[in-house]
Scaffold this motif. Structure first.
Motif, short mmCIF file in Angstrom:
data_model
loop_
_atom_site.label_atom_id
_atom_site.label_comp_id
_atom_site.label_asym_id
_atom_site.label_seq_id
_atom_site.Cartn_x
_atom_site.Cartn_y
_atom_site.Cartn_z
N LEU A 11 -34.32 28.18 6.85
CA LEU A 11 -33.01 27.54 6.97
C LEU A 11 -32.53 27.21 5.57
N SER A 12 -31.28 27.56 5.28
CA SER A 12 -30.68 27.21 3.98
C SER A 12 -29.50 26.29 4.21
N VAL A 13 -29.42 25.23 3.42
CA VAL A 13 -28.37 24.23 3.59
C VAL A 13 -27.87 23.82 2.21
N GLN A 14 -26.59 23.51 2.14
CA GLN A 14 -26.03 23.03 0.88
C GLN A 14 -26.41 21.56 0.68
N GLU A 15 -26.65 21.21 -0.57
CA GLU A 15 -26.95 19.81 -0.91
C GLU A 15 -25.84 18.90 -0.38
N GLY A 16 -26.27 17.78 0.23
CA GLY A 16 -25.32 16.81 0.76
C GLY A 16 -24.97 17.02 2.21
N ARG A 17 -25.25 18.22 2.73
CA ARG A 17 -24.94 18.49 4.14
C ARG A 17 -26.14 18.12 5.01
N ILE A 18 -25.96 18.28 6.31
CA ILE A 18 -27.03 17.96 7.25
C ILE A 18 -27.95 19.16 7.44
N SER A 19 -29.25 18.90 7.48
CA SER A 19 -30.23 19.92 7.86
C SER A 19 -30.73 19.56 9.26
N ILE A 20 -30.75 20.55 10.13
CA ILE A 20 -31.27 20.34 11.49
C ILE A 20 -32.37 21.35 11.76
N LEU A 21 -33.57 20.84 11.97
CA LEU A 21 -34.72 21.68 12.25
C LEU A 21 -35.12 21.46 13.71
N ASN A 22 -35.39 22.55 14.40
CA ASN A 22 -35.63 22.48 15.84
C ASN A 22 -37.05 22.86 16.21
N CYS A 23 -37.48 22.35 17.36
CA CYS A 23 -38.84 22.57 17.82
C CYS A 23 -38.84 22.50 19.35
N ASP A 24 -39.52 23.43 19.99
CA ASP A 24 -39.65 23.42 21.44
C ASP A 24 -41.13 23.39 21.82
N TYR A 25 -41.44 22.76 22.92
CA TYR A 25 -42.82 22.72 23.37
C TYR A 25 -42.88 23.03 24.86
#
Lengths: 114, 110
Positions: A11-25
């Protein structure tokens, strides 16, 4: 048969923006969930966790959300900083006697662009 | 601060050698774990121990054994190293909910 899945390897994100990392189980016996951050050539370090009785936990710029019915959790980083660039592992935990056995996802490489 | 120390950062061993990876923790934790990390596979549990002299197989125990003679020390043994055991090995100790990791040992089997 992966019980914990992180479907986005990067995942690449610009500085200052939101990063959203996902996970399923898949295993409904998991009752505690954690996120770890890992830099190259270092061991993972604990970031934030959530119990299955909650749906949100916040710690500074980091928030973890848990949707038990969907068996899904996510990590939000706001605002993202270049130092956040690392591999993020989601882990799910179940009690085994006195120990807690962790099952990890395959990780997501986060790159925060300046 | 919890400290988990692995004896080597980098190791190169030959196929067929017996390899010992050592891990020491200083927080009197009962539970200790050995994982290996491979690209695209995340961390996979090899063995864990919940008490001295007690051990349990994880998801991928084949080709490995462990030893826990003292509470603070948990050793991973590769009985006869093979090239498919080239990996990053991570030791962790845990009490209650959070696991603390060592810095990892990058093992290359040639």
């Amino acid at each position: 048969d992966q019980q914990v899945k992180q479907n986005s390897p990067s995942l690449s994100v610009q500085e200052g923006r939101i990063s959203i990392l996902n996970c399923d189980y898949t295993n409904s016996m998991f009752d505690y969930f954690l996120w770890y951050k890992k830099y190259p050539a270092e061991g993972p370090t604990f970031l934030i966790s959530i119990s299955s009785i909650k749906d949100k936990n916040e710690d500074g710029r980091f928030t973890v959300f848990l949707n038990k019915s969907a068996k899904h959790l996510s990590l939000h980083i706001v605002p993202s900083q270049p130092g956040d660039s690392a591999v993020y592992f989601c882990a799910a935990s179940v009690k085994w006697g006195s120990a807690r056995q962790l099952t990890f996802g395959s990780g997501t490489q986060l790159t925060v662009l300046p | 601060d919890v400290k988990v120390t692995q004896s080597s950062r980098y190791l190169v061993k030959r196929t067929g050698e017996k390899v010992f990876l050592e891990c020491v923790q200083d927080m009197d934790h009962e539970n200790m774990f050995w994982y290996r990390q491979d690209p695209g596979l995340g961390l996979r549990l090899i063995y864990f121990s919940y008490d001295v002299k007690m051990k349990e197989k994880g998801d991928i125990p084949e080709g490995y054994s462990v030893s826990r003679e003292k509470k603070e020390r948990f050793s991973l043994i590769l009985e006869s190293a093979s090239t498919n055991q080239t990996s990053m090995y991570l030791c962790a100790s845990e009490q209650n909910t959070e696991a603390f990791f060592g810095q990892g040992t990058r093992l290359t089997v040639v």
